[in-house]
Write a protein that holds these residues in place. Structure first.
Motif, mmCIF file in Angstrom:
data_model
loop_
_atom_site.group_PDB
_atom_site.id
_atom_site.type_symbol
_atom_site.label_atom_id
_atom_site.label_comp_id
_atom_site.label_asym_id
_atom_site.label_seq_id
_atom_site.Cartn_x
_atom_site.Cartn_y
_atom_site.Cartn_z
ATOM 1 N N GLY A 225 -26.986 18.488 -14.673
ATOM 2 C CA GLY A 225 -25.679 18.498 -15.628
ATOM 3 C C GLY A 225 -24.496 19.513 -14.696
ATOM 4 O O GLY A 225 -24.676 19.786 -13.598
ATOM 5 N N THR A 226 -23.746 19.395 -15.153
ATOM 6 C CA THR A 226 -22.525 19.854 -15.214
ATOM 7 C C THR A 226 -22.586 21.256 -15.572
ATOM 8 O O THR A 226 -22.767 21.050 -16.705
ATOM 9 C CB THR A 226 -21.176 18.683 -15.240
ATOM 10 O OG1 THR A 226 -21.198 18.024 -14.525
ATOM 11 C CG2 THR A 226 -19.869 18.969 -15.492
ATOM 12 N N LEU A 227 -22.336 22.143 -15.186
ATOM 13 C CA LEU A 227 -21.396 23.342 -16.029
ATOM 14 C C LEU A 227 -19.933 23.561 -15.855
ATOM 15 O O LEU A 227 -19.082 23.238 -15.473
ATOM 16 C CB LEU A 227 -21.862 24.416 -14.567
ATOM 17 C CG LEU A 227 -23.491 24.870 -14.864
ATOM 18 C CD1 LEU A 227 -23.464 25.761 -13.943
ATOM 19 C CD2 LEU A 227 -23.798 25.216 -15.554
ATOM 20 N N HIS A 228 -19.801 23.492 -17.253
ATOM 21 C CA HIS A 228 -18.826 23.578 -17.917
ATOM 22 C C HIS A 228 -17.459 24.927 -18.343
ATOM 23 O O HIS A 228 -18.836 25.688 -18.993
ATOM 24 C CB HIS A 228 -17.832 22.618 -19.655
ATOM 25 C CG HIS A 228 -18.616 21.441 -18.912
ATOM 26 N ND1 HIS A 228 -17.486 19.523 -18.387
ATOM 27 C CD2 HIS A 228 -19.548 20.423 -18.518
ATOM 28 C CE1 HIS A 228 -17.887 19.304 -18.133
ATOM 29 N NE2 HIS A 228 -19.532 19.549 -18.216
ATOM 30 N N LEU A 229 -17.350 26.084 -17.431
ATOM 31 C CA LEU A 229 -16.897 26.900 -18.225
ATOM 32 C C LEU A 229 -15.207 27.718 -18.794
ATOM 33 O O LEU A 229 -13.941 26.552 -18.395
ATOM 34 C CB LEU A 229 -16.408 27.894 -17.002
ATOM 35 C CG LEU A 229 -17.172 28.318 -15.791
ATOM 36 C CD1 LEU A 229 -18.431 27.259 -15.232
ATOM 37 C CD2 LEU A 229 -16.714 29.416 -14.746
ATOM 38 N N THR A 230 -15.540 28.489 -19.448
ATOM 39 C CA THR A 230 -14.720 27.843 -20.945
ATOM 40 C C THR A 230 -14.868 29.516 -20.940
ATOM 41 O O THR A 230 -15.074 30.640 -20.970
ATOM 42 C CB THR A 230 -14.099 27.193 -21.692
ATOM 43 O OG1 THR A 230 -13.377 27.434 -22.941
ATOM 44 C CG2 THR A 230 -16.317 27.370 -22.542
ATOM 45 N N ASN A 231 -13.990 30.108 -22.028
ATOM 46 C CA ASN A 231 -14.026 31.380 -23.126
ATOM 47 C C ASN A 231 -15.077 31.460 -24.422
ATOM 48 O O ASN A 231 -15.754 30.221 -24.614
ATOM 49 C CB ASN A 231 -12.834 32.052 -23.525
ATOM 50 C CG ASN A 231 -12.192 30.778 -24.718
ATOM 51 O OD1 ASN A 231 -13.047 30.950 -25.619
ATOM 52 N ND2 ASN A 231 -11.053 30.428 -24.380
ATOM 53 N N SER A 232 -14.920 32.395 -24.927
ATOM 54 C CA SER A 232 -16.296 32.336 -25.333
ATOM 55 C C SER A 232 -16.869 31.731 -26.861
ATOM 56 O O SER A 232 -17.101 31.230 -27.644
ATOM 57 C CB SER A 232 -16.684 34.004 -25.611
ATOM 58 O OG SER A 232 -17.886 34.476 -24.878
ATOM 59 N N MET A 233 -15.155 32.175 -27.505
ATOM 60 C CA MET A 233 -14.494 31.300 -28.516
ATOM 61 C C MET A 233 -14.740 30.038 -29.017
ATOM 62 O O MET A 233 -14.731 28.664 -29.882
ATOM 63 C CB MET A 233 -13.455 31.697 -29.187
ATOM 64 C CG MET A 233 -13.554 31.556 -30.829
ATOM 65 S SD MET A 233 -12.190 32.473 -31.834
ATOM 66 C CE MET A 233 -10.713 32.254 -31.165
ATOM 67 N N THR A 234 -13.859 29.310 -27.888
ATOM 68 C CA THR A 234 -14.089 28.012 -27.689
ATOM 69 C C THR A 234 -15.579 27.371 -27.740
ATOM 70 O O THR A 234 -15.940 26.454 -27.763
ATOM 71 C CB THR A 234 -13.136 27.509 -25.983
ATOM 72 O OG1 THR A 234 -12.305 27.584 -26.630
ATOM 73 C CG2 THR A 234 -13.143 26.153 -25.916
ATOM 74 N N ALA A 235 -16.772 28.479 -26.762
ATOM 75 C CA ALA A 235 -17.867 27.810 -26.069
ATOM 76 C C ALA A 235 -18.770 27.900 -28.096
ATOM 77 O O ALA A 235 -19.778 26.993 -28.323
ATOM 78 C CB ALA A 235 -18.611 28.814 -25.426
ATOM 79 N N GLU A 236 -18.076 28.603 -28.658
ATOM 80 C CA GLU A 236 -18.798 28.850 -30.066
ATOM 81 C C GLU A 236 -18.603 27.766 -31.090
ATOM 82 O O GLU A 236 -18.937 27.519 -32.047
ATOM 83 C CB GLU A 236 -18.174 29.998 -30.798
ATOM 84 C CG GLU A 236 -19.367 31.922 -29.811
ATOM 85 C CD GLU A 236 -17.969 32.977 -30.261
ATOM 86 O OE1 GLU A 236 -18.810 34.151 -30.322
ATOM 87 O OE2 GLU A 236 -16.604 32.875 -31.079
ATOM 88 N N VAL A 237 -16.879 27.336 -30.485
ATOM 89 C CA VAL A 237 -16.686 26.289 -31.801
ATOM 90 C C VAL A 237 -17.007 25.125 -31.494
ATOM 91 O O VAL A 237 -17.665 23.706 -32.299
ATOM 92 C CB VAL A 237 -15.533 26.007 -31.629
ATOM 93 C CG1 VAL A 237 -14.850 24.802 -31.811
ATOM 94 C CG2 VAL A 237 -14.468 27.216 -32.203
ATOM 95 N N VAL A 238 -17.228 24.661 -30.216
ATOM 96 C CA VAL A 238 -17.262 23.491 -29.144
ATOM 97 C C VAL A 238 -19.546 22.701 -29.940
ATOM 98 O O VAL A 238 -19.464 22.745 -29.842
ATOM 99 C CB VAL A 238 -17.373 23.053 -27.820
ATOM 100 C CG1 VAL A 238 -18.348 21.385 -27.276
ATOM 101 C CG2 VAL A 238 -16.020 23.454 -27.766
ATOM 102 N N LYS A 239 -20.657 24.018 -29.682
ATOM 103 C CA LYS A 239 -21.383 24.219 -29.887
ATOM 104 C C LYS A 239 -21.539 23.997 -31.727
ATOM 105 O O LYS A 239 -22.588 22.971 -31.796
ATOM 106 C CB LYS A 239 -22.520 25.777 -29.877
ATOM 107 C CG LYS A 239 -23.798 25.461 -30.448
ATOM 108 C CD LYS A 239 -24.687 24.156 -29.040
ATOM 109 C CE LYS A 239 -26.200 24.122 -30.448
ATOM 110 N NZ LYS A 239 -27.150 23.069 -29.175
ATOM 111 N N THR A 240 -20.966 24.649 -32.320
ATOM 112 C CA THR A 240 -20.869 24.611 -33.482
ATOM 113 C C THR A 240 -20.497 22.772 -34.133
ATOM 114 O O THR A 240 -21.789 22.250 -35.161
ATOM 115 C CB THR A 240 -20.042 26.055 -34.563
ATOM 116 O OG1 THR A 240 -19.235 25.656 -34.302
ATOM 117 C CG2 THR A 240 -21.325 26.986 -34.428
ATOM 118 N N LEU A 241 -19.811 22.629 -33.094
ATOM 119 C CA LEU A 241 -19.118 21.511 -33.481
ATOM 120 C C LEU A 241 -20.404 20.117 -33.639
ATOM 121 O O LEU A 241 -19.921 19.154 -34.887
ATOM 122 C CB LEU A 241 -17.796 20.912 -32.835
ATOM 123 C CG LEU A 241 -16.964 19.993 -33.275
ATOM 124 C CD1 LEU A 241 -16.591 19.292 -34.258
ATOM 125 C CD2 LEU A 241 -15.723 19.977 -32.197
#
Length: 577
Positions: A225-241
């Motif tokens: 798979g591919t690792l996608h680097l971002t900030n914490s709040m974006t990761a929180e939004v995307v996961k819950t979304l």
């Protein structure tokens, strides 16, 4: 590996010990694969992985099981048992009840279950673990800056506020004493090893250096798979979304299937034709063990599992807390539609067979998902309770679920439960097929042969074909199993509803990002952008294609029928600028 956090704060990072708190369906495969990777960063010896599990009544046994070389995950999990056995034998993997084992860890994964309580997060178990961890880390070596990575799903802003503040209260300052990152899991029961190694994975952090450090470790286990680097709040939004959007798509599919069932329309033909129009197709129509990833999904007895029933609420938490109106939220209102499904399944059966009051009923499949033992939020449990309330003599059967399963016991259906297939179906008047376990697919004929008094079968998970059942003189009905071919006008109507739904979700997400940025993104690095959400959401293997925000000018109609979700999308008004 040289890490620079500030002009006056640099250190050499090496990974000699990795801690994993919580050996559940996330922590167990992550611990096993990290040990199996024999990670060497800053040292010529492979990192040892230490799993920590509190000595609780329900889960304390896991420590001894792991230390004896056994995975603690039931069901069918290809590869996991062999990896655990080998890594324990080589001394690369161990387990303990003692959090003090983590005081000298270089990296600690948090895999503790999070939940919702009403319309807010329930972080009780999480903070119970974090309190003990913080006390242990107060004794860390002075030259260590441990990397703490949350595999748990968090409501957006939790890392920047609750989590950061928690450690600060113990004198552990983010960016100085510890580094806080998150990489919310995308695992799925039944294929845990494959999902960790093959799925794209989000990697976020509060400090820009943190995602790069996590990447150095996770790149050694996420090999396909591919690792996608971002900030914490974006990761929180995307996961819950991505879970919330799946819940919304199931809700729309559920509205359509209910109309189809009431009007004898073949939903599966509708699904394939609509998904072809949307260019979002999959194999799930014909394969009950395929994971649906197309546009329209496959409605069943309801929506179970740990994530989908809660993550939309976690996504919306801060706006709900602020007093925002949720009456037209597709994400919040989809829960109502999906929670109706067990009762609607009973209505479907009674339209075909008449009242089920007092009948003998077998429900096959207590786990919410095929080939797993996971009963969290299982709609089969709800179905069993509702049928018992109708005076039915109910047997709830499953191959993989244990009789002392905490949800079977906690929701008061232990007296209905059995692992014995023959005992469940022998005297049944009606069978509800609720979970598409491979065992049920392999034993399709045996199930019918053992059910000596069977009058009807309700196929709620797409296992049987109508003609195969009716050829045996048994009545048949199933979710989405109408007989009539859909009209072209109806297919167009459903496609129009999907477009209205996806625009409504996009408009909702754009407004959410704006709200979170205004209140919780103190630095530019930690802001959430719609473009990042769309790009990262698309990396989810079960389909999270977020449309561009756009106005919704009308609610589609077909012979007087309108979906609730399209109406909510229309009522939201224009997207925010």
């Amino acid at each position: 590996m040289k890490i620079t956090l500030a002009e006056d704060l640099q250190f050499d990072w090496k990974v000699e010990k990795i801690g994993v708190i919580g050996p559940g369906i996330v922590g167990m495969p992550m611990a096993a694969l990290l040990a199996n990777a024999r990670i060497k960063i800053g040292t010529d010896q492979p990192a040892r992985v230490m799993v920590v599990q509190r000595n609780s009544k329900n889960s304390g046994w896991k420590v001894d099981a792991i230390n004896s070389g056994k995975s603690v995950i039931g069901g069918i999990e290809p590869g996991l048992n062999a990896i655990v056995e080998e890594c324990v034998k080589e001394g690369l993997l161990g387990a303990s009840h003692d959090y003090a084992e983590l005081s000298d860890a270089d990296m600690i994964l948090i895999s503790v279950q999070t939940d919702k309580k009403g319309f807010e997060p329930d972080y009780g178990p999480l903070f119970g673990a974090l309190e003990t961890l913080a006390k242990a880390l107060q004794n860390k070596p002075a030259d260590k800056v441990p990397l703490i990575v949350y595999e748990s799903t968090l409501a957006p802003s939790s890392m920047a506020t609750l989590i950061k503040e928690h450690f600060a209260s113990y004198g552990l300052i983010e960016g100085r004493d510890i580094l806080l990152g998150n990489s919310p899991n995308r695992v799925m029961p039944g294929r845990l090893v494959h999902r960790v190694t093959h799925s794209d994975k989000l990697i976020g952090g509060l400090h820009p250096e943190t995602p790069r450090m996590i990447e150095a470790v996770y790149s050694q286990i996420v090999t396909e798979g591919t690792l996608h680097l971002t900030n914490s709040m974006t990761a929180e939004v995307v996961k819950t979304l991505e879970n919330a959007y799946r819940d919304v798509r199931i809700a729309l599919s559920t509205e359509i299937v209910r109309y189809c069932d009431e009007n004898n329309i073949d939903y599966y033909k509708v699904r394939d034709l609509v998904n072809e129009k949307l260019s979002q197709t999959d194999d799930a129509t014909t394969d009950p063990n395929a994971v649906p990833s197309g546009g329209l999904l496959i409605p069943m007895v309801g929506v179970g599992g740990h994530c989908l029933p809660k993550d939309g609420i976690l996504l919306w938490w801060r706006k709900i807390e602020s007093g925002a109106d949720t009456s037209s939220s597709l994400i919040v209102r989809s829960r109502e539609i999906n929670d109706e499904s067990p009762a609607e399944t009973i209505k479907l059966a009674e339209r075909k067979f008449g009242s089920l009051d007092g009948k003998k009923v077998a429900i096959l499949g207590a786990a919410y998902r095929f080939n797993s033992e996971d009963t969290r939020n299982s709609p089969s449990i709800v179905l069993a309770k509702q049928l018992r309330e109708k005076g039915c003599d109910v047997h709830l059967q499953d191959y993989y679920v244990k009789g002392d399963d905490q949800n079977i016991v906690g929701f008061g259906v232990a007296d209905l439960f059995t692992n014995d297939l023959e005992a469940a179906v022998k005297d049944a008047d009606y069978i509800f097929m609720a979970t598409a376990h491979k065992g049920y697919m392999d034993d399709r004929d045996e199930i019918l042969a053992k059910a000596e008094n069977l009058q009807g079968l309700i196929d709620a998970c797409n296992i049987y074909q109508r003609e195969d059942i009716e050829a045996k003189g048994i009545g048949y009905t199933g979710i989405g199993r109408g007989a009539d071919v859909p009209s072209e006008e109806f297919v167009d109507f459903v496609a129009a509803n999907f477009i209205a739904m996806e625009r409504g979700v996009a408009n909702e997400v754009q407004a959410m990002a704006q709200f979170l940025n205004e209140r919780y993104a103190e630095e530019a690095f930690n802001k959430v952008t719609m473009e990042d959400v769309q790009k990262l959401g698309a990396s989810c293997s079960t389909g999270c294609i977020i449309a561009d925000p756009a106005p919704i000018t009308e609610v589609p109609q077909y012979e007087g029928f309108q979906t609730r979700l399209a109406t909510y999308a229309f009522n939201q008004g224009q997207p925010v600028a």
